[in-house]
Design an enzyme around this catalytic site. Structure first.
Site, PDB file in Angstrom:
ATOM      1  N   HIS A   1     -44.303  35.634  15.674  1.00 51.26           N
ATOM      2  CA  HIS A   1     -44.462  36.913  16.373  1.00 51.26           C
ATOM      3  C   HIS A   1     -43.528  37.921  15.723  1.00 51.26           C
ATOM      4  O   HIS A   1     -42.389  37.594  15.357  1.00 51.26           O
ATOM      5  CB  HIS A   1     -44.100  36.751  17.854  1.00 51.26           C
ATOM      6  CG  HIS A   1     -43.669  38.020  18.519  1.00 51.26           C
ATOM      7  ND1 HIS A   1     -42.339  38.350  18.687  1.00 51.26           N
ATOM      8  CD2 HIS A   1     -44.380  39.052  19.032  1.00 51.26           C
ATOM      9  CE1 HIS A   1     -42.246  39.514  19.290  1.00 51.26           C
ATOM     10  NE2 HIS A   1     -43.462  39.977  19.500  1.00 51.26           N
TER      11      HIS A   1
ATOM     12  N   HIS B   1     -38.045  28.861  33.845  1.00 51.96           N
ATOM     13  CA  HIS B   1     -38.501  27.882  34.824  1.00 51.96           C
ATOM     14  C   HIS B   1     -38.537  26.476  34.244  1.00 51.96           C
ATOM     15  O   HIS B   1     -38.639  25.505  34.996  1.00 51.96           O
ATOM     16  CB  HIS B   1     -39.883  28.273  35.356  1.00 51.96           C
ATOM     17  CG  HIS B   1     -40.960  28.327  34.318  1.00 51.96           C
ATOM     18  ND1 HIS B   1     -40.903  29.156  33.226  1.00 51.96           N
ATOM     19  CD2 HIS B   1     -42.125  27.639  34.205  1.00 51.96           C
ATOM     20  CE1 HIS B   1     -41.994  28.987  32.480  1.00 51.96           C
ATOM     21  NE2 HIS B   1     -42.734  28.080  33.051  1.00 51.96           N
TER      22      HIS B   1
END
Length: 309
Positions: A108, A178
């Site tokens: 990216h 998470h």
């Protein structure tokens, strides 16, 4: 700051990057030119270059956009809250490449210029952001070190403190909270940069963007022809699911696109073409897949001579 000069450079950057991967992969990128008419919440234009189901890139998107909006979303900047809701202008290039071969990491990269004018201000505030990061499926020390050393060296002329600071920011940003798990081996990430002055920030942003092909293409060349089987493809699909989790749950850039009325299809083209998802899946202990977690998905000083923690 001459916005038209920045625009010309960004379009040339997009064209050079696409040409390099067309030459390497042999697959032509399509063109999707778009525009938003004046008078709406967001106006401007852009050009998306995309390849699907190629021999090298299973999906690759490289997009240029130049837009103006009536209200800058709070997600556009963490450090300039006084500009939230101000009229803004944004232009940049963003790319995500998902290679077919599981031994080639996903990458990216984005660079952008933003400006916003506070109520009553005579001149707009201008700043730059950007960076790049690598998301491997199988870890190769040589690839990680070369990628980070390229970024360290390109940032060195702008101050020795830049690379470690931007690497740390990347490690912190591209992290699945998470799961308590990094997305990949990181790279560099910076935002709200206008120092030592706007022209200096622009020069640094250009240097980082121009380093993308030298940092990533050698890795592609080394790994693209390595043999793989269904096992490797399955693991790639599973790890791609983690990439989607990050983009949908944590990525502030995605939030900015949605909050500003951006092109939803531009967000979707960055997603992997094929994914698998299982929350509690774990690799077999001692396997090559497990080594990614044990040795690579943790912050490391990859640019150091020994690549030590």
């Amino acid at each position: 700051m001459n916005t038209f000069a920045v625009r010309d450079w960004l379009l040339a950057l997009q064209a050079r990057t696409v040409a390099a991967f067309e030459a390497e992969g042999g697959d032509a990128f399509g063109r999707d030119a778009w525009s938003r008419p004046a008078g709406g919440a967001l106006e401007g234009d852009g050009l998306t270059r995309i390849v699907e189901d190629g021999a090298l890139l299973e999906r690759g998107g490289c997009g240029f956009s130049h837009v103006r909006g009536k209200s800058l979303p709070p997600s556009a900047t963490q450090h300039r809250p006084e500009l939230a809701g101000a009229p803004f202008e944004a232009l940049g290039v963003s790319l995500v490449f998902h290679p077919r071969n599981p031994h080639v990491p996903t990458v990216h990269m984005n660079v952008r210029m933003l400006s916003a004018r506070a109520p009553g201000a005579a001149e707009p505030v201008v700043w730059f952001g950007g960076g790049m990061d690598l998301t491997p499926y199988y870890g190769f020390e040589e690839d990680a070190r070369d990628f980070h050393r390229t970024l360290r060296d390109v940032l060195a002329p702008f101050g020795a403190e830049r690379y470690p600071a931007y690497k740390r920011w990347c490690d912190e940003y591209f992290f699945l909270r998470h799961r308590n798990e990094p997305r990949g081996i990181g790279g560099v990430f910076f935002d709200d940069v206008a120092e030592p002055d706007v022209e200096g920030a622009y020069a640094m942003t250009k240097a980082v963007a121009e380093a993308f092909v030298p940092a990533y293409l050698p890795i592609v060349k080394r790994r693209r022809d390595l043999p793989y089987a269904q096992r490797e493809r399955d693991f790639q699909a599973y790890r791609r699911g983690r990439y989607v989790e990050f983009n949908l749950v944590w990525d502030r850039g995605t939030h900015f696109g949605l909050q500003s009325g951006g092109r939803t299809e531009s967000i979707l083209l960055s997603m992997p073409p094929r994914v698998a998802w299982r929350y509690d899946w774990k690799p077999e202990p001692g396997s090559a897949e497990a080594r990614l977690y044990a040795d690579f998905l943790r912050p490391r000083d990859w640019a150091g001579e020994a690549g030590t923690a």
